[in-house]
Design a protein around this motif. Structure first.
Motif, PDB file in Angstrom:
ATOM      1  N   SER A  30       0.798  -1.225   0.000  1.00  0.00           N
ATOM      2  CA  SER A  30       0.000   0.000   0.000  1.00  0.00           C
ATOM      3  C   SER A  30       0.835   1.283   0.000  1.00  0.00           C
ATOM      4  O   SER A  30       0.286   2.372  -0.058  1.00  0.00           O
ATOM      5  N   TYR A  31       2.161   1.166   0.060  1.00  0.00           N
ATOM      6  CA  TYR A  31       3.024   2.349   0.040  1.00  0.00           C
ATOM      7  C   TYR A  31       3.287   2.738  -1.413  1.00  0.00           C
ATOM      8  O   TYR A  31       3.985   2.028  -2.148  1.00  0.00           O
ATOM      9  N   LYS A  32       2.710   3.843  -1.821  1.00  0.00           N
ATOM     10  CA  LYS A  32       2.806   4.276  -3.216  1.00  0.00           C
ATOM     11  C   LYS A  32       4.204   4.778  -3.541  1.00  0.00           C
ATOM     12  O   LYS A  32       4.717   5.690  -2.914  1.00  0.00           O
ATOM     13  N   MET A  33       4.826   4.126  -4.532  1.00  0.00           N
ATOM     14  CA  MET A  33       6.184   4.477  -4.948  1.00  0.00           C
ATOM     15  C   MET A  33       6.206   5.430  -6.138  1.00  0.00           C
ATOM     16  O   MET A  33       7.149   6.195  -6.293  1.00  0.00           O
ATOM     17  N   GLY A  34       5.223   5.332  -7.000  1.00  0.00           N
ATOM     18  CA  GLY A  34       5.218   6.187  -8.179  1.00  0.00           C
ATOM     19  C   GLY A  34       4.284   5.661  -9.251  1.00  0.00           C
ATOM     20  O   GLY A  34       3.703   4.590  -9.116  1.00  0.00           O
ATOM     21  N   THR A  35       4.175   6.443 -10.311  1.00  0.00           N
ATOM     22  CA  THR A  35       3.280   6.097 -11.409  1.00  0.00           C
ATOM     23  C   THR A  35       4.013   6.211 -12.742  1.00  0.00           C
ATOM     24  O   THR A  35       5.088   6.804 -12.823  1.00  0.00           O
ATOM     25  N   GLY A  36       3.410   5.651 -13.756  1.00  0.00           N
ATOM     26  CA  GLY A  36       3.954   5.748 -15.099  1.00  0.00           C
ATOM     27  C   GLY A  36       2.846   5.578 -16.121  1.00  0.00           C
ATOM     28  O   GLY A  36       1.720   5.194 -15.780  1.00  0.00           O
ATOM     29  N   ALA A  37       3.164   5.858 -17.353  1.00  0.00           N
ATOM     30  CA  ALA A  37       2.174   5.734 -18.418  1.00  0.00           C
ATOM     31  C   ALA A  37       2.869   5.587 -19.764  1.00  0.00           C
ATOM     32  O   ALA A  37       3.979   6.078 -19.955  1.00  0.00           O
ATOM     33  N   LYS A  38       2.216   4.908 -20.658  1.00  0.00           N
ATOM     34  CA  LYS A  38       2.688   4.740 -22.035  1.00  0.00           C
ATOM     35  C   LYS A  38       1.463   4.903 -22.936  1.00  0.00           C
ATOM     36  O   LYS A  38       0.598   4.037 -22.985  1.00  0.00           O
ATOM     37  N   TYR A  97       3.604  -0.049  -5.978  1.00  0.00           N
ATOM     38  CA  TYR A  97       3.448  -0.019  -4.529  1.00  0.00           C
ATOM     39  C   TYR A  97       4.424  -0.993  -3.886  1.00  0.00           C
ATOM     40  O   TYR A  97       4.596  -2.115  -4.370  1.00  0.00           O
ATOM     41  N   SER A  98       5.032  -0.584  -2.790  1.00  0.00           N
ATOM     42  CA  SER A  98       5.846  -1.516  -2.014  1.00  0.00           C
ATOM     43  C   SER A  98       5.039  -1.964  -0.799  1.00  0.00           C
ATOM     44  O   SER A  98       4.005  -1.387  -0.462  1.00  0.00           O
ATOM     45  N   HIS A  99       5.533  -2.994  -0.147  1.00  0.00           N
ATOM     46  CA  HIS A  99       4.911  -3.506   1.068  1.00  0.00           C
ATOM     47  C   HIS A  99       4.961  -2.412   2.134  1.00  0.00           C
ATOM     48  O   HIS A  99       5.977  -1.724   2.276  1.00  0.00           O
ATOM     49  N   LYS A 100       3.899  -2.257   2.893  1.00  0.00           N
ATOM     50  CA  LYS A 100       3.826  -1.184   3.892  1.00  0.00           C
ATOM     51  C   LYS A 100       4.912  -1.270   4.960  1.00  0.00           C
ATOM     52  O   LYS A 100       5.309  -0.262   5.534  1.00  0.00           O
ATOM     53  N   LYS A 101       5.433  -2.473   5.229  1.00  0.00           N
ATOM     54  CA  LYS A 101       6.499  -2.632   6.231  1.00  0.00           C
ATOM     55  C   LYS A 101       7.892  -2.612   5.618  1.00  0.00           C
ATOM     56  O   LYS A 101       8.878  -2.567   6.343  1.00  0.00           O
ATOM     57  N   TYR A 102       7.979  -2.686   4.292  1.00  0.00           N
ATOM     58  CA  TYR A 102       9.271  -2.758   3.597  1.00  0.00           C
ATOM     59  C   TYR A 102       9.271  -1.751   2.449  1.00  0.00           C
ATOM     60  O   TYR A 102       9.272  -2.117   1.278  1.00  0.00           O
ATOM     61  N   LYS A 103       9.265  -0.484   2.774  1.00  0.00           N
ATOM     62  CA  LYS A 103       9.082   0.580   1.784  1.00  0.00           C
ATOM     63  C   LYS A 103      10.225   0.687   0.783  1.00  0.00           C
ATOM     64  O   LYS A 103      10.050   1.225  -0.299  1.00  0.00           O
ATOM     65  N   ASP A 104      11.396   0.148   1.118  1.00  0.00           N
ATOM     66  CA  ASP A 104      12.514   0.174   0.163  1.00  0.00           C
ATOM     67  C   ASP A 104      12.464  -1.025  -0.778  1.00  0.00           C
ATOM     68  O   ASP A 104      13.374  -1.237  -1.565  1.00  0.00           O
ATOM     69  N   THR A 105      11.426  -1.823  -0.705  1.00  0.00           N
ATOM     70  CA  THR A 105      11.108  -3.014  -1.502  1.00  0.00           C
ATOM     71  C   THR A 105      11.859  -4.269  -1.076  1.00  0.00           C
ATOM     72  O   THR A 105      11.518  -5.347  -1.534  1.00  0.00           O
ATOM     73  N   TYR A 106      12.867  -4.155  -0.216  1.00  0.00           N
ATOM     74  CA  TYR A 106      13.583  -5.350   0.234  1.00  0.00           C
ATOM     75  C   TYR A 106      12.800  -5.996   1.371  1.00  0.00           C
ATOM     76  O   TYR A 106      12.590  -5.387   2.425  1.00  0.00           O
ATOM     77  N   ILE A 107      12.383  -7.247   1.170  1.00  0.00           N
ATOM     78  CA  ILE A 107      11.619  -7.982   2.172  1.00  0.00           C
ATOM     79  C   ILE A 107      12.548  -9.037   2.774  1.00  0.00           C
ATOM     80  O   ILE A 107      12.802 -10.083   2.177  1.00  0.00           O
ATOM     81  N   LYS A 108      13.066  -8.720   3.951  1.00  0.00           N
ATOM     82  CA  LYS A 108      14.090  -9.561   4.580  1.00  0.00           C
ATOM     83  C   LYS A 108      13.645 -11.003   4.829  1.00  0.00           C
ATOM     84  O   LYS A 108      14.420 -11.927   4.575  1.00  0.00           O
TER      85      LYS A 108
END
Length: 144
Positions: A30-38, A97-108
């Protein structure tokens, strides 16, 4: 599952695109990282005249996704083929979106980088026509 590996400083890097959430629940991302479009993804032929694999190759090339896509983007292909079989051009928008607990995308706990991409595919260029939603997960893992 898309499965693409490469070597980086002697370490194998495994990139995957999957349709199933690899860790936790889909709602956890649910942590919004960004958007894109083509706005313009041109097809050589009508979508009804190309295979799902050819469609996936086009998506990979146009959106810069690493590797070959095998079981992701099936919903987009099926929906676009059904609603607009003669289209020779599509478009899409996406939000990562990244995981709400792992906002840098690394899920330990699974030693993997993961983020969710929510796509809106359109059956025509410039975000027109029928809209087909689809969710995929991009993963990256470093293997010794």
């Amino acid at each position: 599952m898309n499965n693409s590996s490469e070597m980086l400083n002697g370490v194998r890097v495994l990139n995957q695109t999957v349709s199933k959430c690899p860790y936790g629940n889909a709602s956890d991302y649910s942590y919004k990282m960004g958007t894109g479009a083509k706005a313009s993804i041109k097809l050589d032929k009508a979508i009804s005249q190309i295979t799902s694999v050819a469609f996936e190759f086009i998506v990979v090339a146009e959106l810069g996704i690493p590797g070959l896509i095998v079981d992701a983007y099936d919903l987009a292909y099926a929906g676009l083929s059904a609603y607009s079989p003669q289209t020779k051009g599509i478009s899409c928008k996406w939000t990562n979106y990244s995981h709400k607990k792992y906002k840098d995308t690394y899920i330990k706990p699974i030693d993997m980088y993961v983020y969710k991409t929510m796509y809106k595919w359109y059956s025509e260029l410039n975000y027109k026509g029928v809209e087909i939603p689809e969710t995929c997960y991009q993963t990256k893992q470093f293997l010794q």
